[in-house]
Design a protein around this motif. Structure first.
Motif, PDB file in Angstrom:
ATOM      1  N   LEU A 233       0.951  -1.142  -0.024  1.00  0.00           N
ATOM      2  CA  LEU A 233       0.062   0.007   0.086  1.00  0.00           C
ATOM      3  C   LEU A 233       0.904   1.273   0.084  1.00  0.00           C
ATOM      4  N   THR A 234       1.124   1.954  -1.196  1.00  0.00           N
ATOM      5  CA  THR A 234       1.866   2.987  -1.238  1.00  0.00           C
ATOM      6  C   THR A 234       1.605   4.066  -1.847  1.00  0.00           C
ATOM      7  N   GLY A 235       2.450   5.455  -1.831  1.00  0.00           N
ATOM      8  CA  GLY A 235       1.994   6.265  -2.241  1.00  0.00           C
ATOM      9  C   GLY A 235       3.142   7.181  -2.791  1.00  0.00           C
ATOM     10  N   VAL A 236       3.231   8.460  -2.453  1.00  0.00           N
ATOM     11  CA  VAL A 236       4.541   9.258  -3.060  1.00  0.00           C
ATOM     12  C   VAL A 236       5.201   9.643  -1.706  1.00  0.00           C
TER      13      VAL A 236
ATOM     14  N   VAL B 281       0.770   9.587   1.369  1.00  0.00           N
ATOM     15  CA  VAL B 281       0.196   8.035   1.156  1.00  0.00           C
ATOM     16  C   VAL B 281      -1.117   7.827   1.999  1.00  0.00           C
ATOM     17  N   ARG B 282      -1.839   7.317   1.223  1.00  0.00           N
ATOM     18  CA  ARG B 282      -3.167   7.392   1.792  1.00  0.00           C
ATOM     19  C   ARG B 282      -3.826   5.949   2.035  1.00  0.00           C
ATOM     20  N   ASP B 283      -4.713   5.490   3.116  1.00  0.00           N
ATOM     21  CA  ASP B 283      -5.250   4.340   3.109  1.00  0.00           C
ATOM     22  C   ASP B 283      -6.892   4.573   2.925  1.00  0.00           C
TER      23      ASP B 283
END
Lengths: 86, 496
Positions: B405-408, B415-417
């Motif tokens: 579960l990744t982002g910037v 990074v959002r969930d």
């Protein structure tokens, strides 16, 4: 026993991590400290001196009290928390 | 005897529908397998495949493809090529054969179900060829992989992967089970033949083939080309189905099938092709960046195909898909490198000073974001702190994609969930589109246990080797840095 998973979203990291804690004894402040020790210098650059870490619930951004335990803070199984610079 | 032209007999010969008398129509073609949309048989009989081929011609052309692919170089020459290949190219081959071979084998049964349950005779005919195609794809890739077993144990995974619970394999199975294997044949064909094969196989089999040719790996390039020529033919099963759906008032259903499957396949290919093209392919041999390939093959060609059929681009195209092209595979590449022991292939960082310059030029802002994490990794390697290049905390994984579960990261940290609480369980998604897919049919997805779910619920054995035992990965099976960290030395030299 560290069998309760929290999802850790540490400022600067590329992705979220899972931390196993004991919800009845681990405090929110300790969650921040463990995350710092495990992630700074591994995936995140050293923080500026004096940086204070704030733990907040990911869903609503609600800051959590450092002194409360994970259970007392009302965090659920696989709750996601942001750990950000205060 | 004069030969009758194919066009004069083809339609009659493949029109194999008849009126059953021993069983009811619904028993022969159960709606839940054949057509949950209730479209009349007369409509299915209008299915007209754009590419027509006879069995005789099919066998001849497939034989010619095989002769071409198998005879490009002898096995000895191929092995010799592998030995001299760059570490990045070795990684690419190890990843490709482990990840792709078993999905090809799985597709044999997906097409076989279409042959059995499709109500359109033309579709059944095309699907028969599709099954034969996929048998050939599975065989040729396992054959080529097998030749390299003496060079690296990673090639064992061409056959072994599907029988393990490796986290990458769990992710693949979840995706392809969803779109290919667990729906009625009309839905599965639209998702597989249209979304998957028309939109994305070009990336791995045409774009990567161009890189392979440029690198001098003619065997791999030719093999990929022969596969794509089959994909291009049987991918055409999707379009006539969509036309029939639209004529019969099922546009919304067809659109939704495409919106779900496009995103699911995008995530898989973003990692498989994105990492291969932007990190594993040697710099000098890169034809285009992954983003440029996606914009050409998906952004232009596939979009044209969708719109020509009278459908809309997926609802998330501008807001979520286009931005994702810039970030997703870069974040995944970091995790793939850090958690390398859990993968069957030897990974490559692909971030030497020259490579970083290329990444920054193709993805402006890369240094301030993904580069920030690589700075830390590089410093640890240069200081000899190799234990700090493997995080002790587990990565969180998306409940839809099954990848991290990744982002910037870095200076533009984002990074959002996206969470859903459903029947007492909290689900985590890396993207609003993943969450949207879950919400379309929670009953379909709710019981799936991703890799992290299995760990935190005690399904994976405890202890330092529990995770590896669960993934059927002995010590020899675990991935390492394919360059033994030598890539970081280029920074020391640059500093000197």
């Amino acid at each position: 026993m560290d069998s309760f998973p929290l999802v850790i979203n540490f400022q600067g990291d590329y992705g979220m991590k899972v931390m196993m804690v004991d919800p009845d004894t681990t405090t929110i402040g300790e969650v921040a400290r463990i995350a710092h020790d495990e992630l700074v210098g591994v995936v995140v650059k050293p923080l500026p001196p004096g940086t204070r870490l704030v733990v907040r619930r990911h869903t609503d951004g609600q800051p959590l009290d450092d002194g409360k335990t994970v259970a007392a803070a009302g965090l659920v199984f696989l709750e996601a928390v942001d750990i950000v610079h205060g | 005897m004069a030969k009758v032209a194919t066009r004069d007999w083809y339609d009659i010969a493949r029109d194999t529908n008849w009126t059953p008398t021993y069983v009811a129509e619904d028993e022969m073609f159960p709606p839940q397998f054949s057509d949950p949309y209730g479209i009349p048989l007369a409509e299915w009989e209008t299915f007209d495949e754009p590419y027509k081929i006879t069995f005789r011609d099919y066998v001849q052309s497939q034989r010619e493809k095989d002769v071409g692919a198998y005879s490009v170089k002898s096995a000895i020459a191929r092995t010799e090529f592998y030995r001299k290949a760059s570490p990045g190219w070795k990684s690419l081959l190890q990843l490709h054969f482990g990840a792709v071979s078993f999905t090809e084998y799985g597709s044999v049964s997906a097409f076989a179900r279409m042959s059995r349950f499709a109500r359109a005779p033309g579709m059944r005919n095309m699907a028969n060829f599709g099954s034969l195609d996929e048998i050939r794809h599975a065989q040729i890739q396992m054959y080529f992989a097998y030749e390299f077993i003496g060079e690296s144990r990673a090639f064992d995974w061409a056959q072994k992967a599907v029988r393990t619970n490796n986290w990458v394999v769990i992710s693949e199975r979840h995706c392809f089970d969803d779109i290919e294997h667990t729906r009625d044949v009309i839905s599965a064909a639209i998702m597989t033949n249209f979304s998957f094969e028309q939109a994305f196989t070009n990336l791995q089999f045409v774009a990567l083939s161009a890189d392979a040719k440029k690198y001098g790996d003619y065997s791999f390039a030719t093999m990929l080309q022969t596969i794509q020529s089959d994909e291009a033919r049987h991918a055409q099963i999707g379009e006539p189905l969509i036309e029939i759906m639209l004529r019969n008032g099922r546009k919304a259903e067809a659109q939704k099938l495409i919106d779900i499957s496009f995103w699911r396949i995008w995530k898989q290919f973003s990692v498989l092709s994105g990492v291969s093209m932007d990190y594993y392919t040697p710099l000098e041999q890169r034809e285009l960046s992954f983003k440029e390939f996606v914009k050409e093959f998906v952004g232009n060609q596939f979009l044209r195909n969708i719109q020509a059929l009278g459908l809309e681009k997926p609802w998330y195209w501008d807001e979520y898909f286009l931005p994702d092209i810039d970030v997703y595979h870069h974040a995944q590449q970091i995790g793939i490198y850090l958690y390398r022991a859990t993968e069957w292939w030897d990974v490559i960082a692909g971030v030497s000073p020259a490579e970083r310059q290329w990444l920054e030029s193709k993805y402006p802002g890369w240094n301030d974001t993904f580069g920030q994490v690589w700075d830390v990794i590089t410093e640890n390697i240069l200081a000899g702190r190799l234990e700090r290049t493997e995080p002790k905390l587990l990565p969180m994984m998306c409940n839809m994609v099954g990848f991290e579960l990744t982002g910037v990261p870095g200076k533009k940290w984002d990074v959002r969930d996206c969470q859903v609480d459903y029947e007492g369980r909290r689900y985590h998604f890396g993207h609003p589109v993943d969450k949207w897919i879950f919400e379309q049919e929670p009953k379909r997805y709710k019981n799936h246990m991703g890799f992290i779910d299995r760990i935190v619920r005690g399904i994976v054995p405890a202890g330092p080797d529990g995770v590896f035992d669960y993934m059927n990965m002995g010590e020899a099976d675990r991935g390492n840095c394919g360059e033994n960290f030598a890539w970081a030395e280029s920074y020391r030299r640059a500093a000197e």
